[in-house]
Write a protein that holds these residues in place. Structure first.
Motif, PDB file in Angstrom:
ATOM      1  N   THR A 144       0.833  -1.209   0.000  1.00 12.01           N
ATOM      2  CA  THR A 144       0.000   0.000   0.000  1.00 12.01           C
ATOM      3  C   THR A 144       0.867   1.258   0.000  1.00 12.01           C
ATOM      4  O   THR A 144       0.482   2.277  -0.544  1.00 12.01           O
ATOM      5  CB  THR A 144      -0.927   0.050   1.222  1.00 12.01           C
ATOM      6  N   GLU A 145       2.036   1.173   0.611  1.00 12.47           N
ATOM      7  CA  GLU A 145       2.952   2.305   0.619  1.00 12.47           C
ATOM      8  C   GLU A 145       4.327   1.793   1.027  1.00 12.47           C
ATOM      9  O   GLU A 145       4.442   0.768   1.688  1.00 12.47           O
ATOM     10  CB  GLU A 145       2.495   3.391   1.592  1.00 12.47           C
ATOM     11  N   GLY A 170       9.250   6.321   1.987  1.00 12.31           N
ATOM     12  CA  GLY A 170       8.629   7.547   1.477  1.00 12.31           C
ATOM     13  C   GLY A 170       7.204   7.742   1.932  1.00 12.31           C
ATOM     14  O   GLY A 170       6.746   8.873   2.076  1.00 12.31           O
ATOM     15  N   TYR A 171       6.467   6.651   2.176  1.00 11.48           N
ATOM     16  CA  TYR A 171       5.086   6.709   2.664  1.00 11.48           C
ATOM     17  C   TYR A 171       4.142   7.475   1.743  1.00 11.48           C
ATOM     18  O   TYR A 171       3.107   7.951   2.185  1.00 11.48           O
ATOM     19  CB  TYR A 171       5.016   7.396   4.033  1.00 11.48           C
ATOM     20  N   THR A 172       4.476   7.655   0.459  1.00 10.80           N
ATOM     21  CA  THR A 172       3.602   8.453  -0.403  1.00 10.80           C
ATOM     22  C   THR A 172       2.257   7.751  -0.591  1.00 10.80           C
ATOM     23  O   THR A 172       1.201   8.367  -0.481  1.00 10.80           O
ATOM     24  CB  THR A 172       4.276   8.699  -1.763  1.00 10.80           C
ATOM     25  N   GLY A 173       2.308   6.461  -0.926  1.00 14.68           N
ATOM     26  CA  GLY A 173       1.074   5.690  -0.970  1.00 14.68           C
ATOM     27  C   GLY A 173       0.182   5.930  -2.175  1.00 14.68           C
ATOM     28  O   GLY A 173      -0.966   5.512  -2.179  1.00 14.68           O
ATOM     29  N   THR A 174       0.682   6.606  -3.194  1.00 10.94           N
ATOM     30  CA  THR A 174      -0.142   6.830  -4.394  1.00 10.94           C
ATOM     31  C   THR A 174       0.359   6.030  -5.589  1.00 10.94           C
ATOM     32  O   THR A 174      -0.362   5.872  -6.567  1.00 10.94           O
ATOM     33  CB  THR A 174      -0.151   8.316  -4.816  1.00 10.94           C
ATOM     34  N   THR A 230      -7.282  -1.528  -3.739  1.00  9.64           N
ATOM     35  CA  THR A 230      -6.222  -1.155  -2.796  1.00  9.64           C
ATOM     36  C   THR A 230      -6.548  -1.668  -1.394  1.00  9.64           C
ATOM     37  O   THR A 230      -7.675  -2.047  -1.101  1.00  9.64           O
ATOM     38  CB  THR A 230      -6.069   0.372  -2.754  1.00  9.64           C
ATOM     39  N   PHE A 231      -5.538  -1.665  -0.519  1.00  6.15           N
ATOM     40  CA  PHE A 231      -5.695  -1.994   0.898  1.00  6.15           C
ATOM     41  C   PHE A 231      -6.318  -3.379   1.095  1.00  6.15           C
ATOM     42  O   PHE A 231      -7.255  -3.549   1.873  1.00  6.15           O
ATOM     43  CB  PHE A 231      -6.517  -0.920   1.620  1.00  6.15           C
ATOM     44  N   THR A 241      -1.967  -5.068   2.227  1.00  5.97           N
ATOM     45  CA  THR A 241      -1.528  -4.608   3.540  1.00  5.97           C
ATOM     46  C   THR A 241      -0.629  -5.679   4.160  1.00  5.97           C
ATOM     47  O   THR A 241      -0.528  -6.796   3.658  1.00  5.97           O
ATOM     48  CB  THR A 241      -2.723  -4.404   4.486  1.00  5.97           C
ATOM     49  N   ALA A 242      -0.050  -5.327   5.285  1.00  7.50           N
ATOM     50  CA  ALA A 242       0.851  -6.267   5.954  1.00  7.50           C
ATOM     51  C   ALA A 242       0.083  -7.432   6.577  1.00  7.50           C
ATOM     52  O   ALA A 242       0.693  -8.401   7.015  1.00  7.50           O
ATOM     53  CB  ALA A 242       1.662  -5.544   7.013  1.00  7.50           C
TER      54      ALA A 242
END
Lengths: 257, 320
Positions: free
Chosen positions: A117-118, A122-126, A141-142, A177-178
């Motif tokens: 998911t990200e 960077g954690y941008t996530g897009t 997503t997710f 997701t994790a």
């Protein structure tokens, strides 16, 4: 079923992070496979197993001199890797990264693209959704659970209130997701086998991308980086049987009790 | 004030807009005299709500026919931009669907997106603020090319304040032909149960983490939350482990909470957790590791075993 997993090599998140002279995350140290990507690799391996055939490949943008992280995905069981590496890509934003990965992925047929998911740096996530749009794919997503029935994808997608059951025909892109699966540890045999698995290194010129990439193509600029207003640590006490009493007294002092 | 419009993605939820959507509409008023909200579903019924928070126009994408919102809503916004109504920026809540819309819109329009913003000011151009490295540094950024720039903003970055405006003018904004990208369809919704207040709205949040040791110990967190009339939350570690539902997760990929008091129990304080709760007015932490990062931001830190401290706390609260 052929599955492509997007993976990223990142600086060890346990080590202190800093910016380089160009306000990019300092990536000069040792790089590792982002733990967030191990879930996608594992999910892909399980889906290909369940389908009774096919191949898991991984694709990454970044360093081609330190590829230990990409090799760890191969050691888990992925069959091949593509690394797009080019000095001109330094400072690329998320959309440029998606363009680069889309061009690399489109070189071969596939049924499913998986990504985290990200990223954990960077954690941008897009990026995953940008990638889906560029590849003309539906996306879910997710994902907290992924299954394939025939040519239909069934995903449990996280929502604010719980989760949705979402379906889509293949080919498609899923960001996981994790919680989606428990990643395996690479076996000694897997680690040895990874050393001889194909790892293609491509440059920007191999991808026929239009427009500038890297810092030249980024359309965001850092104005300033400052220390954030720090929250002060308060009192700290070692519990000697009085911990609960101290908490009650604190809650009374702030009128919660 | 700039008259170039600002658009805000206003997500419908349970007969209203999400709180984050209202926060963004409210804040957009400080940046432009022309604020438009973009919504979907039964959008027309929200004209009064959108106007009350300061939007003058409400773009309604209409019924999505069970599709996930990302593709059709981004297509509708892109259509509006391409027909000549480009705003200065599009503000999007950092939610599951919001992030989908942002990514799709960015690729469709070939425009950049800045995510995880917690601040947005006009300083001769829009400047966004992003906490990084666990919130120790604040990065300020701007768009350096043609707009509209897309900004994904975290919950509770701004206050939701009604302006008392008249109902917004509703303009329909259909998504147009979408093709294969729109093939993801919602077959069923599952709502996970909860008792007590919503996590984001609660004045007291009690959260548990890996330090609880095993799934059964989470019952203490729920009991404490109940005794304090608060909500029970969780770190990503125990959500990923399957102990508690995702809807309880506090942090980067979960909920952002700013309660009067946050009790972190057996939570070490990973960066991705801290960004979701460090805005709390008061923080109490119980952890057996004296070096746990959570103690750096706790107003009261108890170095101790949650299995001793929490039962004692429950006893004391019950006795009151």
């Amino acid at each position: 079923m052929d599955i492509v997993v997007c993976v990223k090599q990142i600086p060890d998140p346990a080590a202190p992070q800093s910016f380089d002279g160009s306000n990019n995350l300092d990536r000069s140290g040792k790089l590792i496979l982002d733990e967030a990507d191990t879930y996608g690799v594992e999910m892909a391996l399980q889906l290909v197993d369940a389908a009774g055939g096919g191949e898991v490949s991984v694709v990454s943008m970044g360093s081609a001199t330190d590829v230990a992280g990409v090799r760890s995905a191969l050691a888990m069981g992925a069959a091949r890797a593509t690394v797009v590496s080019d000095e001109s890509l330094r400072g690329s934003d998320a959309l440029t990264t998606a363009k680069v990965l889309a061009a690399a992925i489109a070189r071969h047929p596939f049924d499913l693209v998986l990504a985290a998911t990200e990223s954990s740096d960077g954690y941008t996530g897009t990026m995953p959704v940008q990638l889906a749009e560029l590849l003309g794919l539906a996306s879910i997503t997710f994902a907290k659970s992924v299954a394939v029935e025939g040519s239909t994808l069934r995903v449990q997608r996280q929502t604010e209130l719980g989760y949705d059951e979402v379906t889509a025909p293949l080919p498609a892109l899923v960001s996981v997701t994790a919680g989606v699966v428990e990643p395996r540890y690479a076996s000694f045999k897997g680690i040895m086998a990874a050393k001889s698995k194909p790892l293609d290194v491509l440059g920007v010129a191999d991808l026929g991308l239009a427009g500038p990439v890297g810092a030249a193509g980024a359309r965001e600029a850092v104005v300033a980086i400052d220390a954030a207003e720090a929250r002060q640590a308060g009192e700290k006490h070692v519990d000697e049987g009085d911990g609960a009493e101290r908490i009650v007294a604190f809650l009374e002092s702030i009128k919660v009790l | 004030m700039d008259s170039a419009p600002i658009w805000v993605l206003a997500e419908p939820a349970e007969g209203a807009f999400t709180t984050t959507s209202l926060e963004l509409v409210s804040h957009a008023r400080t940046l432009s005299s022309e604020v438009a909200a973009v919504t979907w579903g039964a959008g027309g019924q929200f004209a009064a709500l959108a106007g009350e928070y300061g939007a003058t126009t409400l773009y309604d994408v209409g019924d999505l026919g069970g599709a996930l919102p990302g593709v059709p809503v981004a297509a509708a916004i892109a259509g509006l931009v391409e027909r000549g109504g480009a705003p200065r920026a599009v503000l999007i809540p950092a939610s599951y669907d919001g992030r989908d819309v942002a990514g799709r819109l960015s690729a469709r329009l070939d425009r950049p997106v800045l995510t995880n913003a917690t601040g947005l000011v006009d300083d001769g151009g829009l400047v966004t603020e992003h906490p990084v490295f666990g919130g120790s540094l604040l990065v300020r950024a701007r768009f350096s090319a043609e707009g509209p720039g897309i900004v994904v903003v975290r919950a509770k970055s701004f206050a939701a304040e009604p302006s008392g405006g008249a109902p917004a003018t509703v303009v329909t904004a259909p998504p147009g032909e979408l093709g294969a990208t729109n093939a993801a369809t919602i077959a069923a919704h599952h709502v996970e149960g909860r008792t007590g207040p919503q996590l984001e709205e609660a004045a007291v949040v009690v959260s548990g983490g890996r330090g609880l040791g095993e799934v059964g110990a989470y019952a203490m967190i729920e009991e404490l939350a109940g005794l304090l009339h608060g909500a029970a939350g969780a770190s990503r570690a125990i959500v990923d482990a399957g102990w508690v539902p995702y809807s309880r997760q506090v942090g980067q990929t979960g909920k952002t909470v700013k309660p009067t008091v946050y009790l972190a129990c057996g939570i070490s304080g990973a960066t991705q957790h801290m960004v979701g709760m460090k805005g709390s007015k008061n923080i109490v932490a119980v952890n057996k590791d004296p070096d746990a990062p959570i103690f750096q931001i706790a107003d009261l830190g108890i170095v101790g075993d949650v299995h001793k401290v929490l039962p004692a706390l429950i006893e004391r609260l019950k006795a009151r």
